[in-house]
Every structure is written in structure tokens, then in C-alpha cells.
Scaffold this active site. Structure first.
Site, PDB file in Angstrom:
ATOM      1  N   HIS A  58     -30.998  30.369  29.143  1.00 15.18           N
ATOM      2  CA  HIS A  58     -30.006  29.552  28.433  1.00 15.18           C
ATOM      3  C   HIS A  58     -29.740  28.246  29.189  1.00 15.18           C
ATOM      4  CE1 HIS A  58     -28.708  33.693  27.006  1.00 15.18           C
ATOM      5  NE2 HIS A  58     -28.925  33.068  25.878  1.00 15.18           N
ATOM      6  N   GLN A 175     -37.815  34.502  15.730  1.00 11.20           N
ATOM      7  CA  GLN A 175     -36.544  33.854  15.391  1.00 11.20           C
ATOM      8  C   GLN A 175     -36.731  32.346  15.244  1.00 11.20           C
ATOM      9  OE1 GLN A 175     -32.437  34.828  16.959  1.00 11.20           O
ATOM     10  NE2 GLN A 175     -33.006  33.285  18.463  1.00 11.20           N
TER      11      GLN A 175
HETATM   12  O1  PAF Z   1     -30.917  34.323  20.097  1.00 15.92           O
HETATM   13  C1  PAF Z   1     -29.690  34.580  20.017  1.00 15.92           C
HETATM   14  O2  PAF Z   1     -28.973  34.733  21.017  1.00 15.92           O
HETATM   15  C2  PAF Z   1     -29.052  34.733  18.635  1.00 15.92           C
HETATM   16  O3  PAF Z   1     -29.939  35.320  17.739  1.00 15.92           O
HETATM   17  C3  PAF Z   1     -28.493  33.416  18.081  1.00 15.92           C
HETATM   18  C4  PAF Z   1     -29.592  32.401  17.824  1.00 15.92           C
HETATM   19  C5  PAF Z   1     -27.480  32.835  19.059  1.00 15.92           C
HETATM   20  C6  PAF Z   1     -27.789  33.668  16.749  1.00 15.92           C
HETATM   21  O4  PAF Z   1     -26.726  34.561  16.899  1.00 15.92           O
END
Ligand code: PAF
Length: 304
Positions: A58, A175
Site C-alpha cells: 500500500h 481485480q
Molecule cells: O484490494 C482491496 O483492498 C479491495 O478490494 C478494495 C479495492 C479496497 C475495494 O474494497
């Protein structure tokens, strides 16, 4: 600005000597964040959506937004609509205080920590997307409804934050394919930037779920990345079925319970039998390490 309902202000004291007093604002309400972003001198807003329990992956996304000159924003919201298993939602790690101070140190300018009611107000806009097989293969097959929930929350968060750039990690490869398709369906001008997976020194992909691994399964888990690297080494000579069988066997021997190991076209996510014949090929896998489900992927052939 006292009109802003800020809950905390964190001073970033030590990461950047040139801007030692930069502050990070934590907002509960999107209206306040949007007032803040409209007053900021930056010409672009970069946004990193998260569910908290932050790790170096992150932080790399936040740093990338800062380096691009964006007003770097993040959200922390454990989205209930993307959990198909209530137990998984219950066990999802929650470390908000640590997350906020980590974000401040990384140079984040503002973080949104909304309530469920703020994200999904009664009578608010609801999004319906159809992603075809992008949402039914791999993760979609094992976590029905998961990607509908992801798309719904990302669409809502984009409404709330209105960023020019959206930063997401490659670890969640499927995703990112869903979000790219969602942006296309929304005709959105937000640019999706996918950053490389950040790994522990033994190769395990950084994930919020890693903190839940027992020492025994933490020691076994790097086999996932080893299998992906094997696939990268072997695909010029071996077909996808043989690579998959070998990887599943290797993960099982290490004590994991693999759910799938697939070699897919990086655009369609459909399986490729012969990886030499497609120009963008990705190996994707999911495996249980005890009661923790881990996913990872490696690009075998990058799109030209
Ligand atoms: O990857 C994640 O942490 C989640 O899927 C996200 C993109 C924050 C959506 O809740």
C-alpha cells in the site's frame, strides 16, 4: 480550515526534510474530503483505495502518487459487499490507528475513513455492472459475487474522491482487470495505474492477510511464488496443463491447499493452452495456508 470536520491531523515529521510539517487529514465524510481537495494547490488527485491493515504494498502506491505530484489520498473501508464468506469479513484484520500513522509517514495528504452508511446511503446511487467471464473465472468462481462488491465499492469511492489517478496493486490481478473494465463501462476519465506486487524477502506477496498466518504456514507460503517463478521458467517448453499440474502438486506437498493455478490471457483472463501462442500471459493462483486464503500472480509474457 475549521469548517472541515477533521478527526485527527497527523504531522509527517521525519520522512521528508524538505516538507517537515506536512499534515495528513483524516476525514469521515466525503463532503469534507472534497472541500479539502478543492482547496489544495495540486492539479491532480491520486487515490489508493484500501481495506486497511496496511503493508509495504500500500505504501508503495501512496509513494507513487506522491512522486507523480498528486494530492495523495487513500481510503480505509472494509467493504462488506465483497465478502462472500461472513467469517472472512469477521476475521479481516483491522488496525486503523497503525494504518493512519503509516499513511502519514508515507506522505499521504488525506485519508477517508467512511462508515457503511456514508458509502451506501439509503436510496443512494446503486451501480450494476456486468463483467461476463471476467467475474466468473478464477477468484470469481471461488468467491461468487466478490467482484460485483468490489466494483460497487470502487465506483462509490470514485464518486466520493473524484481522482484523476487510481492506484492499485498487481497482486490482485483479476481485480485490476475488473476495475479497468468498470472504468470503461462508466466512461470514466480516471486513469488506472497498476503497480508491481511488493514481496517479502522470501518472495511471499505482501497481503493484509499475511498477519494471520501461523509460523508453520508463514514458512510454507513462499512456495506459491516459487510455483509462479517455475511457470515463468517452464512455459517456453511446457504446455499450460503440465505446468499447472506440477504447481498444484508442489503446493500440496508443501502443506497448502491450492484452489486453482491457471495460465490465462492477461486481457480476457481465459485459459491459454499454449502460453507461447498469446502475447500477454499471466499465471494466477489461490491457495489456502491453514485458514488463510492467499492469492498471487506473475506475468509470464508482457503485452508488447
Ligand atoms: O484490494 C482491496 O483492498 C479491495 O478490494 C478494495 C479495492 C479496497 C475495494 O474494497
Amino acid at each position: 480550515n475549521t469548517a472541515l470536520t477533521k478527526r485527527y491531523i497527523f504531522e509527517r515529521r521525519f520522512t521528508n526534510a524538505r516538507r517537515p510539517c506536512q499534515r495528513m487529514y483524516v476525514f469521515q465524510y466525503a463532503a469534507d474530503l472534497s472541500r479539502y481537495t478543492s482547496m489544495a494547490p495540486h492539479t491532480s488527485v491520486g487515490f489508493v483505495p484500501t481495506m486497511g491493515a496496511l503493508h509495504a504494498g500500500h505504501l508503495a502506491l501512496i509513494r507513487r502518487a506522491v512522486a507523480a505530484g498528486d494530492l495523495a489520498t487513500a481510503s480505509i473501508f472494509v467493504n462488506p459487499t465483497q465478502f462472500n464468506d461472513p467469517e472472512d469479513l469477521r476475521k479481516y484484520p483491522r488496525t486503523p490507528e497503525a494504518d493512519v500513522s503509516i499513511l502519514a509517514k508515507a506522505g499521504c495528504h488525506a485519508v477517508l475513513m467512511p462508515s457503511v452508511e456514508e458509502v451506501y446511503p439509503a436510496g443512494g446511487q446503486s451501480y450494476e455492472f456486468s463483467f461476463g467471464h471476467l467475474e466468473t473465472v478464477m477468484e470469481g468462481a471461488f468467491r461468487p459475487g466478490h467482484f460485483k462488491g468490489v466494483a460497487q465499492v470502487v465506483a462509490r469511492l470514485l464518486d466520493m474522491v473524484r481522482p484523476q489517478r487510481l492506484y492499485m496493486g498487481q497482486k490482485d490481478f483479476q481485480q485490476t482487470a475488473i476495475v479497468a473494465e468498470m472504468l470503461r463501462q462508466l466512461n470514466s476519465s480516471t486513469q488506472l495505474i497498476v503497480a508491481e506486487t511488493v514481496r517479502e524477502t522470501d518472495g511471499l506477496a505482501m497481503s493484509s492477510r499475511n498477519v494471520r498466518l501461523s509460523p508453520e504456514f508463514r514458512a510454507a507460503a513462499p512456495v506459491i511464488y516459487q510455483c509462479l517463478l517455475d511457470a515463468k521458467r517452464l512455459y517456453p517448453e511446457m504446455d499450460a496443463a503440465a505446468i499447472t499440474a506440477r504447481a498444484m502438486q508442489k503446493m500440496e506437498s508443501a502443506g497448502l491447499r491450492p484452489e486453482y493455478f491457471e495460465i490465462v490471457d492477461g486481457r480476457t483472463l481465459l485459459p491459454v493452452g499454449n502460453p507461447r501462442q498469446a502475447d500477454f500471459v499471466v499465471a494466477c493462483t489461490a491457495a489456502w495456508a491453514g485458514d488463510v486464503r492467499l492469492i498471487d500472480n506473475v506475468v509470464l509474457r508482457a503485452a508488447g
